[in-house]
Every structure is written in structure tokens, then in C-alpha cells.
Scaffold this motif. Structure first.
Motif, PDB file in Angstrom:
ATOM      1  N   GLY A 259       0.827  -1.205   0.000  1.00 51.36           N
ATOM      2  CA  GLY A 259       0.000   0.000   0.000  1.00 51.36           C
ATOM      3  C   GLY A 259       0.854   1.243   0.000  1.00 51.36           C
ATOM      4  O   GLY A 259       2.056   1.202   0.305  1.00 51.36           O
ATOM      5  N   THR A 260       0.256   2.368  -0.363  1.00 49.49           N
ATOM      6  CA  THR A 260       0.923   3.659  -0.302  1.00 49.49           C
ATOM      7  C   THR A 260       0.544   4.314   1.017  1.00 49.49           C
ATOM      8  O   THR A 260      -0.637   4.488   1.322  1.00 49.49           O
ATOM      9  CB  THR A 260       0.503   4.552  -1.481  1.00 49.49           C
ATOM     10  OG1 THR A 260       0.821   3.881  -2.707  1.00 49.49           O
ATOM     11  CG2 THR A 260       1.236   5.881  -1.440  1.00 49.49           C
ATOM     12  N   VAL A 261       1.561   4.663   1.802  1.00 50.81           N
ATOM     13  CA  VAL A 261       1.335   5.036   3.194  1.00 50.81           C
ATOM     14  C   VAL A 261       2.074   6.332   3.511  1.00 50.81           C
ATOM     15  O   VAL A 261       3.175   6.568   3.011  1.00 50.81           O
ATOM     16  CB  VAL A 261       1.836   3.914   4.141  1.00 50.81           C
ATOM     17  CG1 VAL A 261       1.456   4.214   5.586  1.00 50.81           C
ATOM     18  CG2 VAL A 261       1.297   2.565   3.717  1.00 50.81           C
ATOM     19  N   ASP A 262       1.461   7.174   4.354  1.00 59.29           N
ATOM     20  CA  ASP A 262       2.159   8.334   4.895  1.00 59.29           C
ATOM     21  C   ASP A 262       3.150   7.867   5.954  1.00 59.29           C
ATOM     22  O   ASP A 262       2.877   6.910   6.699  1.00 59.29           O
ATOM     23  CB  ASP A 262       1.167   9.314   5.531  1.00 59.29           C
ATOM     24  CG  ASP A 262       0.315  10.027   4.495  1.00 59.29           C
ATOM     25  OD1 ASP A 262       0.782  10.196   3.358  1.00 59.29           O
ATOM     26  OD2 ASP A 262      -0.822  10.411   4.829  1.00 59.29           O
ATOM     27  N   HIS A 263       4.278   8.551   6.039  1.00 55.64           N
ATOM     28  CA  HIS A 263       5.331   8.132   6.970  1.00 55.64           C
ATOM     29  C   HIS A 263       4.813   8.049   8.408  1.00 55.64           C
ATOM     30  O   HIS A 263       5.148   7.117   9.150  1.00 55.64           O
ATOM     31  CB  HIS A 263       6.503   9.114   6.892  1.00 55.64           C
ATOM     32  CG  HIS A 263       7.708   8.667   7.663  1.00 55.64           C
ATOM     33  ND1 HIS A 263       7.876   8.940   9.008  1.00 55.64           N
ATOM     34  CD2 HIS A 263       8.799   7.952   7.290  1.00 55.64           C
ATOM     35  CE1 HIS A 263       9.000   8.422   9.423  1.00 55.64           C
ATOM     36  NE2 HIS A 263       9.596   7.813   8.413  1.00 55.64           N
TER      37      HIS A 263
ATOM     38  N   PRO B 286       9.045 -12.885   8.842  1.00 59.52           N
ATOM     39  CA  PRO B 286       8.386 -11.857   8.026  1.00 59.52           C
ATOM     40  C   PRO B 286       9.342 -10.733   7.689  1.00 59.52           C
ATOM     41  O   PRO B 286      10.435 -10.603   8.281  1.00 59.52           O
ATOM     42  CB  PRO B 286       7.253 -11.360   8.937  1.00 59.52           C
ATOM     43  CG  PRO B 286       7.747 -11.632  10.320  1.00 59.52           C
ATOM     44  CD  PRO B 286       8.574 -12.878  10.227  1.00 59.52           C
ATOM     45  N   GLY B 287       8.948  -9.941   6.717  1.00 62.93           N
ATOM     46  CA  GLY B 287       9.800  -8.834   6.311  1.00 62.93           C
ATOM     47  C   GLY B 287       9.002  -7.701   5.709  1.00 62.93           C
ATOM     48  O   GLY B 287       7.772  -7.764   5.582  1.00 62.93           O
ATOM     49  N   GLY B 288       9.714  -6.651   5.343  1.00 62.42           N
ATOM     50  CA  GLY B 288       9.077  -5.501   4.723  1.00 62.42           C
ATOM     51  C   GLY B 288      10.021  -4.813   3.758  1.00 62.42           C
ATOM     52  O   GLY B 288      11.251  -4.960   3.856  1.00 62.42           O
ATOM     53  N   ARG B 289       9.439  -4.092   2.802  1.00 66.05           N
ATOM     54  CA  ARG B 289      10.223  -3.273   1.870  1.00 66.05           C
ATOM     55  C   ARG B 289       9.637  -1.874   1.886  1.00 66.05           C
ATOM     56  O   ARG B 289       8.413  -1.700   1.831  1.00 66.05           O
ATOM     57  CB  ARG B 289      10.176  -3.845   0.451  1.00 66.05           C
ATOM     58  CG  ARG B 289      10.713  -5.251   0.318  1.00 66.05           C
ATOM     59  CD  ARG B 289      10.965  -5.615  -1.133  1.00 66.05           C
ATOM     60  NE  ARG B 289       9.859  -5.201  -1.986  1.00 66.05           N
ATOM     61  CZ  ARG B 289       9.861  -5.285  -3.315  1.00 66.05           C
ATOM     62  NH1 ARG B 289      10.931  -5.744  -3.935  1.00 66.05           N
ATOM     63  NH2 ARG B 289       8.820  -4.910  -4.028  1.00 66.05           N
ATOM     64  N   PHE B 290      10.516  -0.860   1.945  1.00 64.36           N
ATOM     65  CA  PHE B 290      10.080   0.518   2.109  1.00 64.36           C
ATOM     66  C   PHE B 290      10.708   1.372   1.016  1.00 64.36           C
ATOM     67  O   PHE B 290      11.935   1.532   0.978  1.00 64.36           O
ATOM     68  CB  PHE B 290      10.490   1.033   3.493  1.00 64.36           C
ATOM     69  CG  PHE B 290       9.954   0.191   4.625  1.00 64.36           C
ATOM     70  CD1 PHE B 290       8.759   0.504   5.239  1.00 64.36           C
ATOM     71  CD2 PHE B 290      10.647  -0.946   5.055  1.00 64.36           C
ATOM     72  CE1 PHE B 290       8.260  -0.274   6.269  1.00 64.36           C
ATOM     73  CE2 PHE B 290      10.157  -1.734   6.091  1.00 64.36           C
ATOM     74  CZ  PHE B 290       8.960  -1.398   6.694  1.00 64.36           C
ATOM     75  N   ASP B 291       9.873   1.897   0.128  1.00 64.51           N
ATOM     76  CA  ASP B 291      10.385   2.713  -0.970  1.00 64.51           C
ATOM     77  C   ASP B 291      11.050   3.983  -0.447  1.00 64.51           C
ATOM     78  O   ASP B 291      10.659   4.535   0.599  1.00 64.51           O
ATOM     79  CB  ASP B 291       9.244   3.095  -1.921  1.00 64.51           C
ATOM     80  CG  ASP B 291       8.939   1.976  -2.911  1.00 64.51           C
ATOM     81  OD1 ASP B 291       9.615   0.941  -2.844  1.00 64.51           O
ATOM     82  OD2 ASP B 291       8.016   2.140  -3.728  1.00 64.51           O
TER      83      ASP B 291
ATOM     84  N   GLY C  91       7.902  11.665   2.499  1.00 62.51           N
ATOM     85  CA  GLY C  91       6.922  11.489   3.559  1.00 62.51           C
ATOM     86  C   GLY C  91       5.764  10.588   3.199  1.00 62.51           C
ATOM     87  O   GLY C  91       4.838  10.399   3.996  1.00 62.51           O
ATOM     88  N   ARG C  92       5.785  10.011   1.986  1.00 61.64           N
ATOM     89  CA  ARG C  92       4.717   9.122   1.549  1.00 61.64           C
ATOM     90  C   ARG C  92       5.278   8.197   0.476  1.00 61.64           C
ATOM     91  O   ARG C  92       5.954   8.657  -0.451  1.00 61.64           O
ATOM     92  CB  ARG C  92       3.531   9.906   1.003  1.00 61.64           C
ATOM     93  CG  ARG C  92       2.335   9.054   0.556  1.00 61.64           C
ATOM     94  CD  ARG C  92       1.167   9.944   0.129  1.00 61.64           C
ATOM     95  NE  ARG C  92       0.049   9.176  -0.408  1.00 61.64           N
ATOM     96  CZ  ARG C  92      -0.867   8.563   0.335  1.00 61.64           C
ATOM     97  NH1 ARG C  92      -0.791   8.631   1.649  1.00 61.64           N
ATOM     98  NH2 ARG C  92      -1.860   7.904  -0.222  1.00 61.64           N
ATOM     99  N   GLY C  93       5.046   6.901   0.619  1.00 62.27           N
ATOM    100  CA  GLY C  93       5.594   5.970  -0.349  1.00 62.27           C
ATOM    101  C   GLY C  93       4.983   4.594  -0.201  1.00 62.27           C
ATOM    102  O   GLY C  93       4.147   4.342   0.680  1.00 62.27           O
ATOM    103  N   THR C  94       5.434   3.703  -1.064  1.00 62.03           N
ATOM    104  CA  THR C  94       4.902   2.339  -1.082  1.00 62.03           C
ATOM    105  C   THR C  94       5.598   1.492  -0.027  1.00 62.03           C
ATOM    106  O   THR C  94       6.819   1.506   0.103  1.00 62.03           O
ATOM    107  CB  THR C  94       5.103   1.705  -2.463  1.00 62.03           C
ATOM    108  OG1 THR C  94       4.419   2.497  -3.436  1.00 62.03           O
ATOM    109  CG2 THR C  94       4.540   0.293  -2.498  1.00 62.03           C
ATOM    110  N   VAL C  95       4.792   0.765   0.725  1.00 60.99           N
ATOM    111  CA  VAL C  95       5.290  -0.163   1.737  1.00 60.99           C
ATOM    112  C   VAL C  95       4.736  -1.544   1.410  1.00 60.99           C
ATOM    113  O   VAL C  95       3.561  -1.682   1.050  1.00 60.99           O
ATOM    114  CB  VAL C  95       4.854   0.250   3.153  1.00 60.99           C
ATOM    115  CG1 VAL C  95       5.360  -0.758   4.192  1.00 60.99           C
ATOM    116  CG2 VAL C  95       5.347   1.642   3.483  1.00 60.99           C
ATOM    117  N   LEU C  96       5.577  -2.561   1.511  1.00 61.65           N
ATOM    118  CA  LEU C  96       5.147  -3.933   1.293  1.00 61.65           C
ATOM    119  C   LEU C  96       5.616  -4.760   2.476  1.00 61.65           C
ATOM    120  O   LEU C  96       6.792  -4.722   2.849  1.00 61.65           O
ATOM    121  CB  LEU C  96       5.725  -4.481  -0.012  1.00 61.65           C
ATOM    122  CG  LEU C  96       5.357  -5.927  -0.374  1.00 61.65           C
ATOM    123  CD1 LEU C  96       5.146  -6.056  -1.878  1.00 61.65           C
ATOM    124  CD2 LEU C  96       6.451  -6.910   0.073  1.00 61.65           C
TER     125      LEU C  96
END
Length: 270
Positions: free
Chosen positions: A133-137, A164-169, A176-181
């Protein structure tokens, strides 16, 4: 007959200064019981002391005057308690932010920090169950917690192939806003709600493990980034996090381990 307590006497009894009592009068928060029409002297009654003490306590908690006025004007004890509880929650959130800043500053100023252990790692392509999703920081933590709960529910009964893991654009940090997986490796990722199968591409990473809660994880990020600048060629791509040990594994923050992965370019992957 005496008209009541003078403003000086009332100030002594309530530990509110004369200047403060005048300001509360002007704002309508605590008005004198009477004012001498000739001298302009303010007079208070003993019955006003509890209200003044309540105001004093609430102001010690940095509650805005408008909120204090709403509490005093509300005759419903439940509603008053809810207003106070809401302010206390805001204070606790601010305290958490202050503690995080203090922890980060102590880490930065500590002169005996051990050399960061950096490992170069080749991560092969893999299929995972993911939510993106695209999320605010400022909303990342809430979004992450909800997404991980949804992932856990979707993978109940499925074989899991790692932490588990995550990726942060990069835009999440720069704009201040980007895609998080966020994801969980699984042999047979399901499609359920926001959860979908996703193939993560192979990537070369410079990694370091952050120990403990995330209050000062930015320090580890900075140290790893500095190492990459000095020793490797950074490439454009999302930052990776792998939650080796987290709240779902152990509730004690000092036991948490988070691997941070910085995308790099290597001619001879291992």
C-alpha cells in the motif's frame, strides 16, 4: 458583611497566582463570585476552591484552556473522564516520542559504540504472501500492525518459510509518503482480502542487525548507510527489513532483532 475572599487570599489557598486568576477571569474559565463596582476588586468564595484546584491540576498536565473549560462545563462524570483520558493518551504519545528521541540521542552520543557488523548477502527471488500500500510516513506503524495481523490470519494453517519482512520505498523517507510492502514467505501464498502472492526479485544487500526496540533504529539505518557510501555502490531500490525476532516472537523489546538491508551492486555475488 465581608463580600468574600480577596484575590490575594484566594491565590494563597489555591496556589494559583494573582496574575493567573486574572487571566482565568478574562477568559471566562474561573470568574470571581463578585466584583466591587467602585474599586473593581475581585472576590471569590470557598466553594470555588475545588474548581480552582481542578484547573490547577489540569493545567499542570498542559491541558489547553479550552479543554479545561469544556471539562468544567460538563456535568456528566463519564464525559469528563473521557475528556481527561483523551488528553492523557496524547501526553503518553508525546512521552513515547520524547523517550524515542532520548534513546536515539544517547546512541548517537555514546563514544564506545562497537563497529557495526555488516554482512553482504545475495537474496534469491522468492514467492511470498504480501500486502502492499501507499502510506504516509506518520502512519507506517499503524498500517504495518494491521497488515501483519491480516497476514497472520490469512496464513493460518499454511507452511511458513522464514521470518516476516518488509520493503520501504525511498519516497517514504524523502517525500513522507511511499509504497510499503510487508510479507511472509510461504510455500503456497493464498489470495485473501488484501493478501496476494507476490514474487520478490533477487537482490544484493548490505545488511546489519538492529538490536532492541525501534526507538533508535534510525541510528542503525544511518550507520549502515554510511558504511554503504564508504564501501559499496548503492543502487536505487527499496530498503529491506527482516524481522528475525519481533513482538510476535517475544514481548520483551530488548530481545528483538531486525535485519536492515540496503540494496547495493556487486560484480561477484556470493
Amino acid at each position: 458583611m465581608r463580600p468574600g475572599l480577596t484575590i490575594g487570599e484566594f491565590a494563597q489557598l489555591t496556589h494559583l497566582s494573582v496574575r493567573t486568576l486574572r487571566r482565568y477571569h478574562d477568559s471566562g474559565l474561573l470568574e470571581p463570585s463578585s466584583i466591587d463596582p467602585h474599586s473593581g476588586y475581585r472576590y471569590y468564595t470557598a466553594e470555588q476552591i475545588p474548581s480552582a484546584q481542578v484547573i490547577h491540576r489540569l493545567r499542570e498536565l498542559d491541558m489547553p484552556l479550552a479543554d479545561v473549560a469544556r471539562i468544567l462545563a460538563n456535568e456528566d462524570p463519564g464525559a469528563r473522564a473521557e475528556l481527561v483520558a483523551g488528553h492523557l493518551q496524547r501526553l503518553e504519545a508525546e512521552l513515547d516520542r520524547t523517550r524515542a528521541a532520548v534513546a536515539s540521542l544517547r546512541q548517537l552520543l555514546r563514544p564506545d559504540v562497537a563497529e557495526l557488523a555488516v554482512r553482504l548477502r545475495s537474496v534469491p527471488a522468492r514467492t511470498v504472501a504480501a500486502i502492499s500500500g501507499t502510506v504516509d510516513h506518520d502512519d507506517v506503524l499503524t498500517w504495518y500492525a494491521e497488515a501483519m495481523t491480516e497476514l497472520d490470519a490469512a496464513l493460518a494453517g499454511h507452511d511458513r518459510l522464514g521470518p516476516p519482512g518488509g520493503r520501504f520505498d525511498n519516497e517514504l523517507f524523502t517525500a513522507g509518503r511511499g509504497t510499503v510492502l510487508v510479507y511472509r514467505p510461504s510455500a503456497d501464498p493464498p489470495t485473501r482480502g488484501r493478501v496476494t502472492p507476490r514474487t520478490l526479485p533477487a537482490v544484493e544487500l548490505a545488511t546489519a542487525v538492529h538490536h532492541g526496540a525501534h526507538d533508535d533504529i534510525d541510528v542503525t539505518y544511518g550507520r549502515l548507510g554510511a558504511w554503504v557510501v564508504e564501501h559499496a555502490l548503492a543502487v536505487d531500490g527499496p530498503v529491506h527489513e527482516t524481522y528475525l525476532t519481533g513482538p510476535r516472537d517475544n514481548p520483551t523489546p530488548r530481545s528483538w532483532r531486525t535485519e536492515i538491508g540496503w540494496p547495493i551492486f556487486r560484480l561477484t555475488p556470493s
